[in-house]
Write an enzyme that holds these catalytic residues in place. Sequence first.
Site, mmCIF file in Angstrom:
data_model
loop_
_atom_site.group_PDB
_atom_site.id
_atom_site.type_symbol
_atom_site.label_atom_id
_atom_site.label_comp_id
_atom_site.label_asym_id
_atom_site.label_seq_id
_atom_site.Cartn_x
_atom_site.Cartn_y
_atom_site.Cartn_z
ATOM 1 N N HIS A 45 -18.053 -37.659 -58.705
ATOM 2 C CA HIS A 45 -17.693 -37.918 -57.298
ATOM 3 C C HIS A 45 -16.316 -38.560 -57.170
ATOM 4 O O HIS A 45 -15.738 -38.573 -56.093
ATOM 5 C CB HIS A 45 -18.788 -38.720 -56.585
ATOM 6 C CG HIS A 45 -18.720 -40.203 -56.773
ATOM 7 N ND1 HIS A 45 -19.510 -40.884 -57.681
ATOM 8 C CD2 HIS A 45 -17.944 -41.137 -56.163
ATOM 9 C CE1 HIS A 45 -19.219 -42.180 -57.607
ATOM 10 N NE2 HIS A 45 -18.281 -42.352 -56.706
ATOM 11 N N ASP A 94 -23.765 -36.738 -61.762
ATOM 12 C CA ASP A 94 -22.475 -37.368 -61.450
ATOM 13 C C ASP A 94 -21.684 -37.655 -62.731
ATOM 14 O O ASP A 94 -21.513 -38.804 -63.132
ATOM 15 C CB ASP A 94 -22.738 -38.655 -60.651
ATOM 16 C CG ASP A 94 -21.512 -39.134 -59.902
ATOM 17 O OD1 ASP A 94 -20.533 -38.370 -59.788
ATOM 18 O OD2 ASP A 94 -21.544 -40.295 -59.423
ATOM 19 N N GLY A 198 -17.458 -44.470 -62.180
ATOM 20 C CA GLY A 198 -16.738 -43.721 -63.207
ATOM 21 C C GLY A 198 -16.571 -44.532 -64.480
ATOM 22 O O GLY A 198 -16.308 -43.985 -65.541
HETATM 23 C C1 4AZ Z 1 -18.886 -47.183 -55.444
HETATM 24 O O1 4AZ Z 1 -18.757 -46.908 -54.256
HETATM 25 C C2 4AZ Z 1 -20.082 -47.919 -55.886
HETATM 26 N N1 4AZ Z 1 -23.732 -51.214 -56.611
HETATM 27 C C3 4AZ Z 1 -20.268 -48.140 -57.232
HETATM 28 C C4 4AZ Z 1 -21.384 -48.824 -57.658
HETATM 29 C C5 4AZ Z 1 -22.311 -49.278 -56.762
HETATM 30 C C6 4AZ Z 1 -22.130 -49.066 -55.409
HETATM 31 C C7 4AZ Z 1 -21.009 -48.372 -54.976
HETATM 32 C C8 4AZ Z 1 -23.510 -50.001 -57.271
HETATM 33 O O2 4AZ Z 1 -18.023 -46.854 -56.260
#
Ligand code: 4AZ
Length: 246
Positions: A45, A94, A198
């Site tokens: 993503h 993902d 990522g």
């Molecule tokens: C993000 O938007 C994201 N709490 C990454 C990890 C988490 C939430 C959002 C996990 O990149």
Amino acid sequence: VIAGRTTTPGAHPWQASLRIRSGTKSTHWCGAVIVSPNHVITAAHCLEDYPKKAYVIRVGDYDTQVEDLEEQEFHIEEMYTHEKKHESIRYNNDVALIKLKSSRESFVGSAIKFGTKVQAICLPDPGSAVYSPGRNCTLSGWGSTGVSYAFKLQSATVPILADSACRQPNVYGDRITTGMFCAGFLTGGIDSCQGDSGGPLTCVDDGVHYLYGIISWGHGCAQPNRPGVYTKVTHYLGWIFEHLNL
Ligand code: 4AZ
């Protein structure tokens, strides 16, 4: 990373930053993980919003505001996004593999020059990797600490959660597929957050760090009953090795 700690330079030598170019500069966008001298892994993503020319991969970084001697930047030669990304449910599959373009002068068959602060992470062996509930693993990133992105690389220790816990209706229910697992606390408090995705979730087996998870998604950050969700690396080893050889 919410409620993590500031790391020390070189403590996470496999950590990379997927950045968006803007003029002569670039800004942090997502985490990534070095898996070979020519490849990093990231979340699929993270590659959705821009063409490949818009990205740069930086390795050897620690403090994004200071230029270090160990820092190296690469353009993308090829990016492979999982063919079944978002299939049947958001954030499913993902995972993406990025092949780095090596700069012409330093070309010796590999893009990244490894050193004490720049190394590849080991990929787990599907036969011996154990995602046992309660097992403590480590996540890292330059993502949100609650108010803004971190300048110095942050890390946090989080336990792997049982699928049965994460699939409870008041947690994520059926949104957790076989290619995902959860880690963190149902009480909230410590978590990965926006800008960390990522990046790596690593666990130690017999003193060796292995990439168990790719930071993927969550409902907000560090909220009760909203743990972090990670791409389950062992589920994608076939896909990863296939694309490493392309
Ligand atoms: C993000 O938007 C994201 N709490 C990454 C990890 C988490 C939430 C959002 C996990 O990149």
